[in-house]
Design a protein around this motif. Structure first.
Motif, PDB file in Angstrom:
ATOM      1  N   ARG A 132     -12.490  13.018  -2.956  1.00  0.00           N
ATOM      2  CA  ARG A 132     -13.838  12.424  -2.929  1.00  0.00           C
ATOM      3  C   ARG A 132     -14.893  13.511  -2.985  1.00  0.00           C
ATOM      4  O   ARG A 132     -16.087  13.230  -3.047  1.00  0.00           O
ATOM      5  CB  ARG A 132     -14.039  11.586  -1.658  1.00  0.00           C
ATOM      6  CG  ARG A 132     -13.204  10.312  -1.644  1.00  0.00           C
ATOM      7  CD  ARG A 132     -13.447   9.476  -0.402  1.00  0.00           C
ATOM      8  NE  ARG A 132     -12.572   8.320  -0.389  1.00  0.00           N
ATOM      9  CZ  ARG A 132     -12.859   7.146  -0.988  1.00  0.00           C
ATOM     10  NH1 ARG A 132     -14.004   6.982  -1.613  1.00  0.00           N
ATOM     11  NH2 ARG A 132     -12.000   6.151  -0.946  1.00  0.00           N
TER      12      ARG A 132
ATOM     13  N   PRO B 127     -13.845   8.598  -6.258  1.00  0.00           N
ATOM     14  CA  PRO B 127     -12.530   8.924  -5.706  1.00  0.00           C
ATOM     15  C   PRO B 127     -11.448   8.964  -6.789  1.00  0.00           C
ATOM     16  O   PRO B 127     -11.478   8.145  -7.702  1.00  0.00           O
ATOM     17  CB  PRO B 127     -12.269   7.768  -4.731  1.00  0.00           C
ATOM     18  CG  PRO B 127     -13.056   6.622  -5.291  1.00  0.00           C
ATOM     19  CD  PRO B 127     -14.259   7.229  -5.950  1.00  0.00           C
TER      20      PRO B 127
ATOM     21  N   THR C 222       0.846  -1.198   0.000  1.00  0.00           N
ATOM     22  CA  THR C 222       0.000   0.000   0.000  1.00  0.00           C
ATOM     23  C   THR C 222       0.881   1.247   0.000  1.00  0.00           C
ATOM     24  O   THR C 222       2.085   1.180   0.251  1.00  0.00           O
ATOM     25  CB  THR C 222      -0.932   0.042   1.229  1.00  0.00           C
ATOM     26  OG1 THR C 222      -0.132   0.060   2.406  1.00  0.00           O
ATOM     27  CG2 THR C 222      -1.885  -1.142   1.245  1.00  0.00           C
TER      28      THR C 222
ATOM     29  N   GLN D  79      -8.490  14.007   1.172  1.00  0.00           N
ATOM     30  CA  GLN D  79      -7.600  13.639   2.278  1.00  0.00           C
ATOM     31  C   GLN D  79      -6.540  12.652   1.795  1.00  0.00           C
ATOM     32  O   GLN D  79      -6.713  11.993   0.774  1.00  0.00           O
ATOM     33  CB  GLN D  79      -8.401  12.935   3.396  1.00  0.00           C
ATOM     34  CG  GLN D  79      -9.443  13.785   4.102  1.00  0.00           C
ATOM     35  CD  GLN D  79      -8.845  14.861   5.010  1.00  0.00           C
ATOM     36  OE1 GLN D  79      -7.644  14.848   5.296  1.00  0.00           O
ATOM     37  NE2 GLN D  79      -9.672  15.802   5.441  1.00  0.00           N
TER      38      GLN D  79
ATOM     39  N   GLU E  82      -5.087   9.132   1.894  1.00  0.00           N
ATOM     40  CA  GLU E  82      -5.636   7.812   2.212  1.00  0.00           C
ATOM     41  C   GLU E  82      -4.582   6.751   1.928  1.00  0.00           C
ATOM     42  O   GLU E  82      -3.645   6.983   1.166  1.00  0.00           O
ATOM     43  CB  GLU E  82      -6.879   7.526   1.342  1.00  0.00           C
ATOM     44  CG  GLU E  82      -8.044   8.461   1.627  1.00  0.00           C
ATOM     45  CD  GLU E  82      -9.295   8.087   0.832  1.00  0.00           C
ATOM     46  OE1 GLU E  82      -9.360   6.942   0.328  1.00  0.00           O
ATOM     47  OE2 GLU E  82     -10.185   8.946   0.723  1.00  0.00           O
ATOM     48  N   GLU E  83      -4.782   5.587   2.528  1.00  0.00           N
ATOM     49  CA  GLU E  83      -3.918   4.455   2.222  1.00  0.00           C
ATOM     50  C   GLU E  83      -4.577   3.677   1.092  1.00  0.00           C
ATOM     51  O   GLU E  83      -5.739   3.276   1.203  1.00  0.00           O
ATOM     52  CB  GLU E  83      -3.746   3.571   3.462  1.00  0.00           C
ATOM     53  CG  GLU E  83      -2.641   2.565   3.278  1.00  0.00           C
ATOM     54  CD  GLU E  83      -2.127   2.017   4.607  1.00  0.00           C
ATOM     55  OE1 GLU E  83      -2.309   2.693   5.644  1.00  0.00           O
ATOM     56  OE2 GLU E  83      -1.568   0.916   4.582  1.00  0.00           O
ATOM     57  N   VAL E  84      -3.863   3.533  -0.001  1.00  0.00           N
ATOM     58  CA  VAL E  84      -4.416   2.865  -1.188  1.00  0.00           C
ATOM     59  C   VAL E  84      -3.403   1.840  -1.687  1.00  0.00           C
ATOM     60  O   VAL E  84      -2.240   1.847  -1.277  1.00  0.00           O
ATOM     61  CB  VAL E  84      -4.734   3.889  -2.315  1.00  0.00           C
ATOM     62  CG1 VAL E  84      -5.829   4.856  -1.886  1.00  0.00           C
ATOM     63  CG2 VAL E  84      -3.485   4.657  -2.716  1.00  0.00           C
TER      64      VAL E  84
ATOM     65  N   HIS F 280       0.537   5.943   0.253  1.00  0.00           N
ATOM     66  CA  HIS F 280      -0.310   7.081   0.578  1.00  0.00           C
ATOM     67  C   HIS F 280      -0.600   7.883  -0.687  1.00  0.00           C
ATOM     68  O   HIS F 280       0.278   8.069  -1.530  1.00  0.00           O
ATOM     69  CB  HIS F 280       0.369   7.974   1.621  1.00  0.00           C
ATOM     70  CG  HIS F 280       0.370   7.351   2.980  1.00  0.00           C
ATOM     71  ND1 HIS F 280       1.509   7.151   3.718  1.00  0.00           N
ATOM     72  CD2 HIS F 280      -0.659   6.856   3.719  1.00  0.00           C
ATOM     73  CE1 HIS F 280       1.190   6.568   4.862  1.00  0.00           C
ATOM     74  NE2 HIS F 280      -0.116   6.374   4.887  1.00  0.00           N
TER      75      HIS F 280
END
Ligand SMILES: [Zn+2]
Ligand SMILES: [Zn+2]
Length: 351
Positions: free
Chosen positions: A12, A60, A5, A19, A21-23, A7
């Protein structure tokens, strides 16, 4: 890296709905290249999206389309680049390849193009996927942060050299000392014009000083003086040979029509949805040219990188660096016009 993962700055919706997010780290499919992002510039359009002014934008979506990085993985069939190379990417993640514009090599106006950070995930993240057709190698002496300025440099190069004909001794006017306007000043200096006047507003603050740093001869503050008259009073009294509108409101086109000399040219980069609301008769009477300028092509990227490599184009005064996690500080500074360009460093300041 299939389960890894990272950042990413994910849109959104406006403001607090955007923001970190962890993706998942994307993995390159056939024909794709995975880049570890070294630097990604914050564009005026990113600010507009974040403010909620872009109604086509659907989340998103990871933002960011002005980026440089290191090639870290290749999809099947990619042989043009090697792992470890430093590259910048153009801004169209996908173009159709079959419309009349794509077939003619004018892929910047492909009607179904998907831009990074809009129709495809962008580079405000540790990693991003691109494709070899739109990658360019970065000259050794150019840093990642400076290389991420290639895109706004190309917008300016396209306007000044592809769409305009600046000649030595010309008087050129740039409306708007934003990042694109400041880049246009640098390009006009390279073109060797005789005089560069820049028109801004008092609220442009520090950006008015930067206009001088980038090579402007005079800076005119339109809310404190009659800037149009000041331009016309310069030189032989007929007006400017070239007026570059990097603002895009009706008022600046109106001013441009007053300032341009007979047979001169107005090149319009800035845009906005408002109708102009005045007569274009001055354009006809002066036999002036009104030229639009949008985006850029492969050759422009190579030229702008070469200009940075030789030192003819120095973007250092325009760049303020932030860690990706401090993105909000960078966005705020741009919204408040404190700085012309925030450059985010998703993987720290190495390289
Ligand atoms: Zn941009
Ligand atoms: Zn196309």
């Amino acid at each position: 890296m299939s389960n890894a993962t990272m950042h990413g700055l994910v849109y959104r919706g406006p403001r607090e709905r955007t923001q970190i997010e962890e993706v998942a780290v994307p993995s390159p499919a056939a024909g794709q290249v995975l880049m570890k992002v070294g630097a990604v510039g914050v564009c005026g359009t990113d600010i507009h999206v974040w403010q909620g002014d872009n109604h086509q934008m659907e989340g998103p979506r990871i933002l960011g389309h002005e980026f440089a990085g290191e090639v870290v993985a290749l999809g099947a069939g990619v042989s043009e680049f090697r792992v470890g190379e430093r590259v910048v990417s153009e801004t169209a993640s996908w173009v159709c390849g079959v419309c009349p514009y794509c077939r003619a090599g004018q892929y910047n106006v492909c009607p179904t193009r998907k831009g990074f950070g809009f129709g495809a995930d962008g580079a405000m993240a540790n990693y991003v996927l691109s494709r070899p057709a739109i990658l360019h190698r970065i000259p050794d002496r150019v840093s990642m942060a400076h290389a991420s300025m290639t895109e706004p440099g190309c917008v300016a190069y396209n306007a000044i050299f592809e769409k305009s004909r600046p000649r030595p001794a010309d008087h050129a006017v740039v409306l708007g000392p934003g990042p694109i306007g400041l880049m246009c000043i640098a390009m006009l200096r390279i073109a060797g014009v005789g005089r560069i006047s820049v028109i801004g507003l008092r609220r442009d603050g520090h950006r008015l000083d930067l206009a001088k740093t980038m090579g402007a001869d005079d800076v005119l503050v339109a809310d404190e003086m009659d800037a149009v008259k000041a331009v016309i009073d310069t030189g032989d009294g007929f007006g400017a040979h070239l007026v570059v509108d990097a603002v895009g409101v009706s008022k600046t086109l109106d001013q441009s029509l007053d300032m341009v000399r007979p047979n001169g040219q107005i090149t319009k980069i800035g845009w906005g949805p408002a109708p102009v609301g005045f007569s274009l008769d001055r354009l006809i009477i002066k036999a002036a040219t009104l030229q639009g300028s949008f985006s850029h092509l492969h050759g422009t990227w190579e030229r702008v990188l070469a200009l940075m490599g030789t030192g003819q184009l120095n973007v250092a005064p325009l760049v303020t660096e932030f860690d990706l996690h401090d993105w909000h500080e960078g966005f705020m500074a741009m919204e408040e016009l404190t700085i012309p360009k925030a450059v985010l460093r998703p993987n720290g300041s190495v390289a």
